[in-house]
Motif scaffolding. Structure first.
Motif, mmCIF file in Angstrom:
data_model
loop_
_atom_site.group_PDB
_atom_site.id
_atom_site.type_symbol
_atom_site.label_atom_id
_atom_site.label_comp_id
_atom_site.label_asym_id
_atom_site.label_seq_id
_atom_site.Cartn_x
_atom_site.Cartn_y
_atom_site.Cartn_z
ATOM 1 N N ASN A 1 -9.051 -2.953 -0.589
ATOM 2 C CA ASN A 1 -9.544 -4.712 -1.229
ATOM 3 C C ASN A 1 -8.882 -5.022 -2.630
ATOM 4 N N ILE A 2 -7.674 -4.852 -2.327
ATOM 5 C CA ILE A 2 -6.667 -5.446 -3.130
ATOM 6 C C ILE A 2 -6.424 -6.913 -3.085
ATOM 7 N N GLN A 3 -6.662 -7.360 -3.918
ATOM 8 C CA GLN A 3 -6.062 -9.165 -3.570
ATOM 9 C C GLN A 3 -4.877 -9.719 -4.812
ATOM 10 N N ILE A 4 -4.508 -11.323 -4.283
ATOM 11 C CA ILE A 4 -3.501 -11.496 -4.920
ATOM 12 C C ILE A 4 -4.450 -11.646 -6.118
ATOM 13 N N GLY A 5 -3.371 -11.173 -7.526
ATOM 14 C CA GLY A 5 -3.761 -11.612 -8.079
ATOM 15 C C GLY A 5 -4.088 -9.903 -9.736
ATOM 16 N N ASP A 6 -4.038 -9.577 -8.179
ATOM 17 C CA ASP A 6 -5.277 -7.883 -9.214
ATOM 18 C C ASP A 6 -3.819 -7.385 -9.883
ATOM 19 N N LEU A 7 -3.911 -7.101 -11.660
ATOM 20 C CA LEU A 7 -2.750 -6.479 -12.144
ATOM 21 C C LEU A 7 -3.833 -4.619 -12.137
ATOM 22 N N ILE A 8 -2.600 -3.751 -11.796
ATOM 23 C CA ILE A 8 -3.239 -2.278 -12.245
ATOM 24 C C ILE A 8 -2.391 -1.245 -12.824
ATOM 25 N N PRO B 1 -4.397 -5.821 -17.301
ATOM 26 C CA PRO B 1 -5.097 -5.480 -16.524
ATOM 27 C C PRO B 1 -6.584 -5.252 -15.954
ATOM 28 N N ASP B 2 -6.518 -5.421 -14.658
ATOM 29 C CA ASP B 2 -7.862 -5.496 -14.274
ATOM 30 C C ASP B 2 -8.639 -3.797 -14.289
ATOM 31 N N LEU B 3 -7.439 -3.372 -13.947
ATOM 32 C CA LEU B 3 -7.743 -1.639 -13.317
ATOM 33 C C LEU B 3 -6.383 -1.289 -14.020
ATOM 34 N N ILE B 4 -6.969 -0.059 -14.897
ATOM 35 C CA ILE B 4 -5.775 1.370 -15.382
ATOM 36 C C ILE B 4 -6.150 2.580 -15.242
#
Ligand SMILES: Nc1ncnc2c1ncn2[C@@H]1O[C@H](COP(=O)(O)OP(=O)(O)OP(=O)(O)O)[C@@H](O)[C@H]1O
Ligand SMILES: [Mg+2]
Length: 161
Positions: free
Chosen positions: A31-38, A125-128
């Motif tokens: 489900n990862i997309q352009i712009g996602d920062l992990i 980030p969106d997720l850590i």
């Protein structure tokens, strides 16, 4: 990004093998997309790069992820572009400025090992994901969302683990 903010994970998963850690990465990648920062945090050898291997496999990149040694950023091209950045070797946080991480986020998703090294110069980030080594050498993967996008990613993750 302080340790204080890493108190209540949205998801906690245990992993008994490196293959299992890869599989979790693969599930997230769907489900990862352009712009996602992990951000991936955790001690040396905790399994951060194994998780990224799952991400790169999951986006159908032919290239296997490994810790970038001479470059700070590696690009995996599959269904989308995934950038893999490892900041372990930077000596001062300011080095992050030249990497122009925000520009990368216009073109792909970005996963960062050792984001702590970039300090205040890191984008939010969106997720850590925190990887911990248990006494019995298994791993604990803790997922924390930091944006609506992060929440959405974890909603899908929960459905598929
Ligand atoms: N459940 C597990 N998940 C992931 N790796 C595991 C697990 N059990 C054992 N390992 C081993 O731990 C090591 C993890 O290495 P990896 O390079 O992924 O760590 P890392 O967190 O990226 O370290 P570094 O900070 O040095 O980049 C590998 O040698 C792997 O075989
Ligand atoms: Mg690594």
């Amino acid at each position: 990004m302080t340790n204080n903010s890493l108190q209540n994970p949205d998801i906690t998963i245990s992993s008994l093998s490196e293959e299992e850690t890869r599989t979790k990465g693969k599930i997230l990648s769907k489900n990862i997309q352009i712009g996602d920062l992990i951000f991936l945090i955790g001690e040396l050898g905790a399994g951060k790069t194994r998780f990224v291997q799952g991400l790169s496999k999951g986006i159908n990149s032919p290239q296997i992820a490994r810790s970038p040694t001479f470059v700070l950023i590696t690009e995996y091209i599959g269904d989308i572009i995934l950038y893999h950045c490892d900041l372990y070797r930077i000596s001062i946080p300011e080095e992050v400025i030249n990497l122009e991480l925000e520009e990368l986020l216009d073109k792909g998703a970005l996963v960062v090992e050792w984001p702590e090294k970039g300090g205040e110069y890191m984008p939010d980030p969106d997720l850590i994901i925190s990887t911990e080594i248990n006494q019995d050498n298994s791993r604990k993967l803790l997922f924390f969302s930091y944006s609506e996008r992060g929440k959405t990613l974890l909603k899908h993750m929960k459905k598929n683990i």
